[in-house]
Write a protein that holds these residues in place. Structure first.
Motif, short mmCIF file in Angstrom:
data_model
loop_
_atom_site.label_atom_id
_atom_site.label_comp_id
_atom_site.label_asym_id
_atom_site.label_seq_id
_atom_site.Cartn_x
_atom_site.Cartn_y
_atom_site.Cartn_z
N ILE A 1 0.87 -1.19 0.00
CA ILE A 1 0.00 0.00 0.00
C ILE A 1 0.90 1.23 0.00
CG2 ILE A 1 -1.53 1.38 1.46
CD1 ILE A 1 -2.89 -1.20 2.28
N GLY A 2 0.59 2.18 -0.85
CA GLY A 2 1.41 3.39 -0.94
C GLY A 2 0.59 4.66 -0.77
N ILE A 3 1.11 5.61 0.00
CA ILE A 3 0.49 6.92 0.15
C ILE A 3 1.59 7.97 -0.04
CG2 ILE A 3 -0.82 8.50 1.61
CD1 ILE A 3 -1.87 6.10 3.15
N GLN A 4 1.36 8.84 -1.00
CA GLN A 4 2.32 9.91 -1.28
C GLN A 4 1.62 11.25 -1.05
OE1 GLN A 4 3.74 10.69 -5.41
NE2 GLN A 4 5.73 10.07 -4.59
N LEU A 5 2.27 12.11 -0.29
CA LEU A 5 1.67 13.40 0.08
C LEU A 5 2.59 14.53 -0.33
CD1 LEU A 5 -0.78 14.56 1.82
CD2 LEU A 5 0.90 14.76 3.67
N TYR A 6 2.01 15.50 -1.04
CA TYR A 6 2.74 16.71 -1.43
C TYR A 6 2.20 17.87 -0.60
CZ TYR A 6 4.34 14.16 -5.59
OH TYR A 6 4.91 13.25 -6.44
N ASP A 7 3.10 18.64 -0.02
CA ASP A 7 2.71 19.79 0.78
C ASP A 7 3.65 20.95 0.45
OD1 ASP A 7 1.99 21.61 2.92
OD2 ASP A 7 1.18 19.89 3.99
N THR A 8 3.13 22.15 0.48
CA THR A 8 3.93 23.33 0.15
C THR A 8 4.07 24.21 1.37
OG1 THR A 8 3.20 23.30 -2.14
CG2 THR A 8 4.15 25.34 -1.34
N TYR A 9 5.29 24.47 1.78
CA TYR A 9 5.59 25.41 2.84
C TYR A 9 6.85 26.15 2.39
CZ TYR A 9 6.36 27.29 7.54
OH TYR A 9 6.54 28.13 8.62
N ASN A 10 6.66 27.23 1.64
CA ASN A 10 7.72 27.94 0.93
C ASN A 10 8.23 27.10 -0.25
OD1 ASN A 10 7.55 30.13 2.68
ND2 ASN A 10 9.02 29.25 4.09
N THR A 11 8.66 25.87 0.02
CA THR A 11 9.05 24.95 -1.05
C THR A 11 8.26 23.67 -0.88
OG1 THR A 11 10.86 24.05 0.29
CG2 THR A 11 11.39 25.86 -1.20
N GLU A 12 8.14 22.92 -1.97
CA GLU A 12 7.33 21.71 -1.93
C GLU A 12 8.03 20.61 -1.14
OE1 GLU A 12 4.38 19.97 -5.07
OE2 GLU A 12 6.39 19.30 -5.58
N MET A 13 7.27 19.96 -0.27
CA MET A 13 7.76 18.82 0.49
C MET A 13 6.99 17.59 0.05
SD MET A 13 7.82 20.57 4.28
CE MET A 13 6.09 21.02 4.18
N VAL A 14 7.66 16.46 0.08
CA VAL A 14 7.04 15.23 -0.37
C VAL A 14 7.27 14.13 0.65
CG1 VAL A 14 6.92 13.50 -2.21
CG2 VAL A 14 7.49 15.87 -2.77
N PHE A 15 6.19 13.40 0.96
CA PHE A 15 6.35 12.17 1.73
C PHE A 15 5.89 11.02 0.84
CE2 PHE A 15 4.32 8.80 4.22
CZ PHE A 15 5.44 8.32 4.85
N ASP A 16 6.74 10.00 0.72
CA ASP A 16 6.45 8.85 -0.12
C ASP A 16 6.59 7.60 0.73
OD1 ASP A 16 6.03 7.06 -2.10
OD2 ASP A 16 7.70 7.70 -3.39
N GLY A 17 5.47 7.07 1.21
CA GLY A 17 5.51 5.93 2.11
C GLY A 17 4.89 4.69 1.50
N ALA A 18 5.40 3.54 1.87
CA ALA A 18 4.85 2.26 1.41
C ALA A 18 4.85 1.29 2.57
CB ALA A 18 5.66 1.71 0.24
N TRP A 19 3.82 0.46 2.64
CA TRP A 19 3.66 -0.48 3.73
C TRP A 19 3.27 -1.85 3.19
CZ3 TRP A 19 2.17 4.53 3.58
CH2 TRP A 19 2.69 5.38 4.57
N LEU A 20 3.69 -2.88 3.88
CA LEU A 20 3.49 -4.26 3.41
C LEU A 20 2.27 -4.87 4.09
CD1 LEU A 20 4.68 -6.54 1.67
CD2 LEU A 20 5.93 -7.31 3.69
N VAL A 21 1.40 -5.45 3.28
CA VAL A 21 0.24 -6.19 3.78
C VAL A 21 0.61 -7.65 3.90
CG1 VAL A 21 -2.13 -6.90 3.28
CG2 VAL A 21 -1.40 -4.57 2.76
N GLY A 22 0.41 -8.24 5.08
CA GLY A 22 0.73 -9.65 5.27
C GLY A 22 -0.46 -10.54 4.94
#
Length: 380
Positions: free
Chosen positions: A86-107
């Motif tokens: 499962i993947g969730i990617q979040l873009y946020d702007t605070y003066n410059t763009e920040m990115v979080f790119d997370g992935a998690w494993l389903v058992g």
């Protein structure tokens, strides 16, 4: 502010990029992903806030938490997924763009409600997103930085709860509005954080402004709260103009109590904050729904981000009127209309709808705000 959310293999989304604006309206038919967008953001917030390793971007994904109970990883893994991630990617702007790119494993062999992160390359910017994005704010300033008001709100009752933490530690209305009465009692004499949205004929304190906006819903009523410290409870009642006595919330229509936490959240969030709303139109007559749309527009125009799920034409039209009457810049509004996936495609179709300076919309997909007109033609 959040600018984009990308979901992979999460519930109905196999792979989708969803644009987010200062004011984002999630509209569309039932069960096509609107709530999933809000759930994914809340999932990131709660999982990160509960993470023991707060100094690193990787953290467990907790599917069952204060905001939701989604079951196990297999319950949220997309039916059309090609793998167990499962993947969730979040873009946020605070003066410059920040990115979080997370992935998690389903058992698959050992279903769990806590998903382990996959050790993937992490960007340096991901540290900043936790420190600066309102999605991860701790609400320990003078006003609200982040608030989520669920569709499943508390209705009228004799007493409401007192939170375990003090307001100085956590400005918390509660996901169901359970602390709204206590928060109003504590904050009512303080000035609203964004002076530009104050109704000019009233004092600029929170109590006066909340009562003014609530008066649009039911004219003549004002809110009265009384904290019973020895019982850790708050009484919420309504005072009718020229009335002989207070009326318990249980003796007044659902609309007042259901809308109370929404109005408080919008009037006590500070600039740069984030408010997530589900179905703010519940139990409200059409004029009051339009009023909520107008209040949302004013708050967004003055630096707050609002993401709301709604089925209300009146909420949307209230926002459109605010654009035409220059209370909201049209570029700040984005309506994401969700509809059934097309043939041979797994993801819902998301149509991006924009408004011009007159509040007119550039797209009218099928079933978007058409029911009134459709029925009218049937009656002619």
């Amino acid at each position: 502010m959040i600018t984009q959310l990308s979901l992979k293999n999460f519930k109905c989304f196999k792979s989708s990029d969803i644009k987010i604006a200062p004011l984002t309206v999630l509209a569309g038919i039932n069960s096509v992903g609107k709530s999933t967008v809000i759930e994914s953001m809340l999932l990131l917030r709660e999982s990160k806030m509960k993470s023991e390793s707060r100094d690193i971007p990787l953290f467990n994904l907790r599917l069952n938490n204060q905001y939701m109970h989604l079951g196990t990883g297999m319950d949220v893994l997309c039916d059309f997924s090609d793998n167990d991630e499962i993947g969730i990617q979040l873009y946020d702007t605070y003066n410059t763009e920040m990115v979080f790119d997370g992935a998690w494993l389903v058992g698959r062999d050992n279903p769990s409600s806590v998903l382990e992160p996959i050790d993937i390359h992490q960007r340096k910017e991901e540290m900043g997103i936790f420190e600066k994005s309102a999605l991860f704010a701790k609400n320990n300033h003078q006003y609200i930085d982040f608030s989520f008001i669920s569709a499943d709100r508390l209705g009228p009752r004799s007493r409401f709860e007192v939170p375990d933490e003090s307001v100085e530690i956590n400005h918390n209305i509660g996901n169901k509005g359970e602390y709204a009465a206590f928060y109003f009692d504590y904050m009512h004499s303080k000035k609203i954080p964004i002076a530009e949205i104050a109704e000019s004929e009233e004092a600029d304190d929170i109590g006066s402004q909340v009562n003014k906006w609530m008066g649009h819903i039911s004219p003549g009523y004002k809110i009265h709260t009384h904290v019973e410290r020895d019982m850790d409870a708050v009484q919420l009642s309504y005072v009718k103009k020229n009335g002989a006595k207070d009326r318990r919330s249980s003796n007044v229509g659902f609309g007042l109590t259901y809308t109370f936490p929404i109005v408080i959240a919008l009037l006590t969030v500070r600039r740069g904050g984030l408010v997530l709303l589900e179905n703010p139109e519940a139990h409200l007559h059409p004029k009051a729904q339009s009023m909520i749309g107008d209040l949302i527009a004013r708050v967004v125009q003055n630096g707050v981000q609002v993401i709301l799920e709604t089925h209300s034409d009146h909420i949307i039209n209230g926002i459109r009127v605010a654009i035409k009457e220059k209370r909201l810049v049209s570029d700040k509004l984005l309506i994401n209309f969700f509809s059934e996936p097309q043939e041979n495609v797994s993801d819902p179709v998301v149509t991006e709808i924009h408004a011009n300076n007159e509040g007119k919309l550039n797209e009218w997909p099928q079933d978007f705000m058409s029911e009134w007109e459709d029925n009218l033609f049937k009656l002619i």
